[in-house]
Scaffold this motif. Structure first.
Motif, short mmCIF file in Angstrom:
data_model
loop_
_atom_site.label_atom_id
_atom_site.label_comp_id
_atom_site.label_asym_id
_atom_site.label_seq_id
_atom_site.Cartn_x
_atom_site.Cartn_y
_atom_site.Cartn_z
N VAL A 73 63.46 18.67 39.01
CA VAL A 73 64.61 19.44 38.47
C VAL A 73 64.81 20.71 39.30
O VAL A 73 65.92 21.05 39.69
CB VAL A 73 64.38 19.81 36.98
N HIS A 90 58.51 15.73 36.82
CA HIS A 90 59.91 15.78 36.34
C HIS A 90 60.50 17.18 36.59
O HIS A 90 61.59 17.31 37.14
CB HIS A 90 59.87 15.47 34.84
N HIS A 137 68.26 14.19 24.88
CA HIS A 137 68.20 14.64 26.28
C HIS A 137 68.56 13.49 27.22
O HIS A 137 69.32 13.67 28.18
CB HIS A 137 66.79 15.18 26.56
N MET A 138 68.06 12.30 26.90
CA MET A 138 68.36 11.14 27.74
C MET A 138 69.87 10.85 27.67
O MET A 138 70.50 10.57 28.70
CB MET A 138 67.57 9.92 27.26
N GLY A 180 66.33 19.25 27.37
CA GLY A 180 65.09 18.94 28.08
C GLY A 180 64.02 19.97 27.75
O GLY A 180 62.87 19.62 27.44
N ARG A 231 69.02 11.76 42.01
CA ARG A 231 68.11 12.00 40.88
C ARG A 231 67.60 10.72 40.23
O ARG A 231 67.09 10.77 39.12
CB ARG A 231 68.81 12.87 39.83
N ARG A 277 72.23 13.02 27.16
CA ARG A 277 72.93 14.05 27.95
C ARG A 277 72.90 13.69 29.44
O ARG A 277 73.92 13.70 30.12
CB ARG A 277 72.25 15.40 27.71
N THR A 278 71.70 13.36 29.93
CA THR A 278 71.60 13.06 31.37
C THR A 278 72.40 11.80 31.72
O THR A 278 73.00 11.71 32.78
CB THR A 278 70.13 12.90 31.83
N THR A 285 70.26 21.07 38.78
CA THR A 285 70.83 20.19 37.75
C THR A 285 72.25 19.79 38.15
O THR A 285 72.88 20.42 38.99
CB THR A 285 70.84 20.90 36.38
N THR A 286 72.73 18.74 37.49
CA THR A 286 74.05 18.21 37.80
C THR A 286 75.12 19.00 37.06
O THR A 286 74.93 19.35 35.90
CB THR A 286 74.13 16.75 37.28
N TYR A 292 72.31 21.34 28.08
CA TYR A 292 71.29 21.41 29.13
C TYR A 292 69.97 21.97 28.61
O TYR A 292 69.00 22.06 29.34
CB TYR A 292 71.77 22.28 30.30
N ALA A 348 73.69 12.24 35.40
CA ALA A 348 72.60 12.91 36.14
C ALA A 348 71.57 11.92 36.68
O ALA A 348 70.65 12.32 37.38
CB ALA A 348 71.91 13.93 35.24
N GLY A 398 61.68 9.84 33.75
CA GLY A 398 62.11 10.07 32.36
C GLY A 398 61.90 8.83 31.50
O GLY A 398 61.42 8.92 30.37
#
Ligand code: HEM
Length: 313
Positions: A260, A256, A154-155, A91, A168, A157-158, A265-266, A88, A163, A175
């Motif tokens: 958030v 963004h 980061h992309m 980002g 979202r 991860r989401t 966050t998820t 997490y 997420a 993003g």
């Protein structure tokens, strides 16, 4: 002496310490005055205390005039879901890489000349003559790759944590635009040293853009800034790299991060959602839903009709 982290907690959120506990009281510290009365404090000690309080007082002064602590409290003291882990931080790491690029870019811009005859020599001047020039140029150059790698991680991860799903989706779309803008920064920055490598690489890049369906030829014309690759192209890349895209990135990062904070966050997909406080026990809910009123053979309280609304007589 209270800890700085305690001092930074806004007054309404501070816990009033119980007798005997140390902490930051909401009211003036009567105990302190008893133990350390002003007439017994030395001038040096008083100055030291004042110096320690100065940053907090300055922040309080600004806060009174901007009412910013409500926003900061929401931003910094928000709850995060169970199972939040190091992934997490990607980002924030991307954000940090962007800030490094912005700061080093400002210093490079102080010495860079965006002209076909002087661009290369101005970069050589930065590297060879300017104090810490090679270091700052190196940070900016390698930082660009770092930011691209981080944004993809980061992309990832989401994506893998799901997420991008409701509610979202808009943050995912923002993003995606941030990703395109980051790649545009990397592409337009590559031409700026105007050496052999950047010259030919940019020609190849513009030609690849030109092969895109429908908008491709217009896009390559726009990037080249005319039929020939040359001085106009460098000026256009410079304007895109220095003004257009950074402004858009800053605005979109703002949107963004707003989302958030607003949506939270998820939780990771392997963490089961906890039942809200006061919700009907699961056993009762299941019993109500299947209409038997029995769990493992024994009768439980709750609705037996299976209306599922949790009402019980
Ligand atoms: C300049 C680029 C970017 C910055 C500075 C940035 C920053 C952040 C930050 C600080 C968070 C908070 C949680 C976390 O760090 O995981 C976040 C969340 C999020 N970001 Fe980004 N981001 C960027 C690019 C992207 C991209 C390229 C995508 C996807 C295409 C994306 C999608 C999301 C989503 C969906 C969330 C919500 C995560 C959740 O609810 O768990 N971001 N972003």
């Amino acid at each position: 002496m209270p800890k700085l982290s305690d001092l930074l907690v806004p007054a309404p959120l501070r816990k009033t310490p119980k007798p005997g506990e140390t902490g930051v009281p909401k009211t003036p510290a009567t105990q302190d005055l008893k133990d350390n009365p002003p007439e017994q404090q030395t001038e040096y000690g008083r100055l030291g205390e004042k110096a320690l309080e100065a940053p907090t007082e300055a922040l309080a002064w600004v806060d009174q005039r901007m009412a910013a602590s409500g926003f900061l409290t929401g931003m910094l003291f928000r709850k995060v879901p169970k199972g939040t882990n190091w992934f997490y931080t990607l980002g924030s790491a991307t954000l940090f890489a962007f800030i490094v690029q912005a700061v080093t870019g400002v210093f490079l811009a102080m010495f860079y000349t965006p002209s076909t005859t002087q661009a290369y020599t101005s970069i050589a001047h930065i590297n060879n003559d300017v104090f810490l020039g090679q270091f700052v140029h190196g940070m900016h150059k390698w930082g660009a790759s770092v930011m691209v790698i981080l944004i993809f991680l980061h992309m990832g991860r989401t994506f893998f944590f799901g997420a991008y799903k409701y509610p979202r989706e808009l943050n995912w779309v923002i993003g995606v635009v941030l990703l395109i803008l980051t790649m545009t920064m990397a592409f337009t920055g590559y031409l700026l040293p105007f050496d052999q490598r950047s010259y030919w690489a940019s020609i190849v890049g513009i030609n690849i853009n030109g092969t895109g369906p429908i908008v491709g030829p217009y896009l390559s014309d726009f990037l080249r800034a005319g039929p020939e690759f040359g001085a106009t192209t460098l000026a256009r890349f410079y304007a895109i790299h220095m003004l257009l895209v950074p402004g858009a990135i800053i605005a979109l990062i703002g949107a963004h991060l707003y989302l958030v904070v607003k949506l939270g966050t998820t939780a990771p997909p392997w963490v089961k959602a906890g039942r809200p406080k006061g919700a009907m026990p699961k056993a009762e809910l299941e019993a109500g839903a299947n209409g038997s009123g029995r769990v493992n053979g024994s009768r439980v309280a709750g609705p037996v009709s299976g209306d599922g609304n949790g009402a019980s007589a």
